[in-house]
Motif scaffolding. Structure first.
Motif, PDB file in Angstrom:
ATOM      1  N   MET A   1       1.289  23.770   7.834  1.00  0.00           N
ATOM      2  CA  MET A   1       2.373  22.841   8.149  1.00  0.00           C
ATOM      3  C   MET A   1       2.510  21.813   7.033  1.00  0.00           C
ATOM      4  O   MET A   1       1.516  21.374   6.463  1.00  0.00           O
ATOM      5  N   ALA A   2       3.742  21.434   6.728  1.00  0.00           N
ATOM      6  CA  ALA A   2       3.998  20.459   5.667  1.00  0.00           C
ATOM      7  C   ALA A   2       3.410  19.105   6.035  1.00  0.00           C
ATOM      8  O   ALA A   2       3.367  18.735   7.217  1.00  0.00           O
ATOM      9  N   PRO A   3       2.940  18.348   5.055  1.00  0.00           N
ATOM     10  CA  PRO A   3       2.422  17.002   5.336  1.00  0.00           C
ATOM     11  C   PRO A   3       3.530  16.112   5.882  1.00  0.00           C
ATOM     12  O   PRO A   3       4.718  16.351   5.650  1.00  0.00           O
ATOM     13  N   CYS A   4       3.132  15.071   6.603  1.00  0.00           N
ATOM     14  CA  CYS A   4       4.113  14.199   7.273  1.00  0.00           C
ATOM     15  C   CYS A   4       3.982  12.760   6.782  1.00  0.00           C
ATOM     16  O   CYS A   4       2.876  12.221   6.682  1.00  0.00           O
ATOM     17  N   ALA A   5       5.106  12.135   6.467  1.00  0.00           N
ATOM     18  CA  ALA A   5       5.155  10.740   6.019  1.00  0.00           C
ATOM     19  C   ALA A   5       5.799   9.870   7.095  1.00  0.00           C
ATOM     20  O   ALA A   5       6.729  10.304   7.779  1.00  0.00           O
ATOM     21  N   LEU A   6       5.287   8.674   7.230  1.00  0.00           N
ATOM     22  CA  LEU A   6       5.868   7.682   8.140  1.00  0.00           C
ATOM     23  C   LEU A   6       6.468   6.571   7.291  1.00  0.00           C
ATOM     24  O   LEU A   6       5.748   5.836   6.614  1.00  0.00           O
ATOM     25  N   VAL A   7       7.785   6.447   7.299  1.00  0.00           N
ATOM     26  CA  VAL A   7       8.492   5.432   6.529  1.00  0.00           C
ATOM     27  C   VAL A   7       8.754   4.225   7.421  1.00  0.00           C
ATOM     28  O   VAL A   7       9.332   4.366   8.506  1.00  0.00           O
ATOM     29  N   ILE A   8       8.323   3.042   6.985  1.00  0.00           N
ATOM     30  CA  ILE A   8       8.568   1.799   7.719  1.00  0.00           C
ATOM     31  C   ILE A   8       9.651   1.036   6.978  1.00  0.00           C
ATOM     32  O   ILE A   8       9.429   0.526   5.875  1.00  0.00           O
ATOM     33  N   SER A   9      10.835   0.978   7.553  1.00  0.00           N
ATOM     34  CA  SER A   9      11.990   0.401   6.854  1.00  0.00           C
ATOM     35  C   SER A   9      12.764  -0.514   7.800  1.00  0.00           C
ATOM     36  O   SER A   9      13.429  -0.032   8.716  1.00  0.00           O
ATOM     37  N   PRO A  10      12.691  -1.833   7.601  1.00  0.00           N
ATOM     38  CA  PRO A  10      13.401  -2.749   8.502  1.00  0.00           C
ATOM     39  C   PRO A  10      14.903  -2.490   8.561  1.00  0.00           C
ATOM     40  O   PRO A  10      15.507  -2.532   9.629  1.00  0.00           O
TER      41      PRO A  10
END
Length: 220
Positions: A1-10
């Motif tokens: 499975m592809a790696p997963c990123a969590l983007v924190i963007s106000p």
């Protein structure tokens, strides 16, 4: 499975990140106040937050509860500064910062510490000085020359950055900033280029170089 990123963007300013991550083979989820991310087919899931004050807490909750993220990306200086502050009180927030070691994160959201580290390692920068009152600022500006910049140590998006064309302008700004240590920096002439060193797990991967075409504010 592809790696997963969590983007924190106000806000929507990081709208381009999910597409870039997808092109690089990543899956992407976003925590934001903005609904714009719900329109992107590059975002697998959007965690909506109603108030910016709740953003850091929600990011930590999602990160710990889901446990699937290989990379956390604070997509604005605003949230990076908030996470840095929170990590001083609660070490759990260190998980959300790009650098977790104490020695490596002193420059995060600090213009003064970044200048100190660059100078310590002989990386060329515009001439600068740390000042905390009007008299010292005026004295150092005579050495640096005009125009120069007065910059609050911790600010984002160009807020807290002031271009001073002469001693009178600097005196006014320094009086407003008096009581806090701020950065006084030489102005350089020429084209504005963005140069970034890209690291992965502490290893230098590449340099990204780009020509600045426009800005979101005068100095941001």
């Amino acid at each position: 499975m592809a790696p997963c990123a969590l983007v924190i963007s106000p806000s929507s300013e990081g709208w381009f990140l999910p597409a870039l991550l997808t092109r690089a083979g990543w899956r992407c989820e976003v925590i934001s106040l903005s609904e714009v991310y719900t329109l992107s087919h590059h975002v697998q899931r959007v965690h909506q937050v109603a108030q910016v004050a709740h953003l850091a807490d929600e990011a930590l909750r999602v990160f710990e509860q889901e446990g699937i993220y290989d990379w956390v990306i604070p997509a604005s200086d605003e949230i990076l500064g908030e996470l840095c502050t929170r990590s001083l009180i609660n070490r759990r927030f260190l998980k959300l910062l790009p650098i977790t070691e104490k020695e490596g994160r002193t420059h995060l959201f600090s213009k003064l510490n970044l200048s100190r580290i660059l100078s310590r390692h002989c990386v060329p920068t515009p001439a600068w000085a740390a000042v905390d009152n009007v008299a010292t600022a005026l004295q150092q500006a005579e050495i640096l020359g005009y125009p120069c910049f007065a910059k609050q140590d911790r600010s984002y998006g160009g807020v807290g950055t002031f271009r001073c064309v002469n001693a009178a302008a600097l005196e006014e700004i320094a009086a407003r900033l008096q009581g806090e240590t701020f950065l006084l920096q030489q102005e350089l002439k020429g084209k504005l280029w963005g140069v970034e060193a890209l690291y992965w797990h502490g290893q230098l991967q590449a340099f990204a170089v780009s020509l600045c075409l426009s800005t979101i504010s005068e100095f941001g």
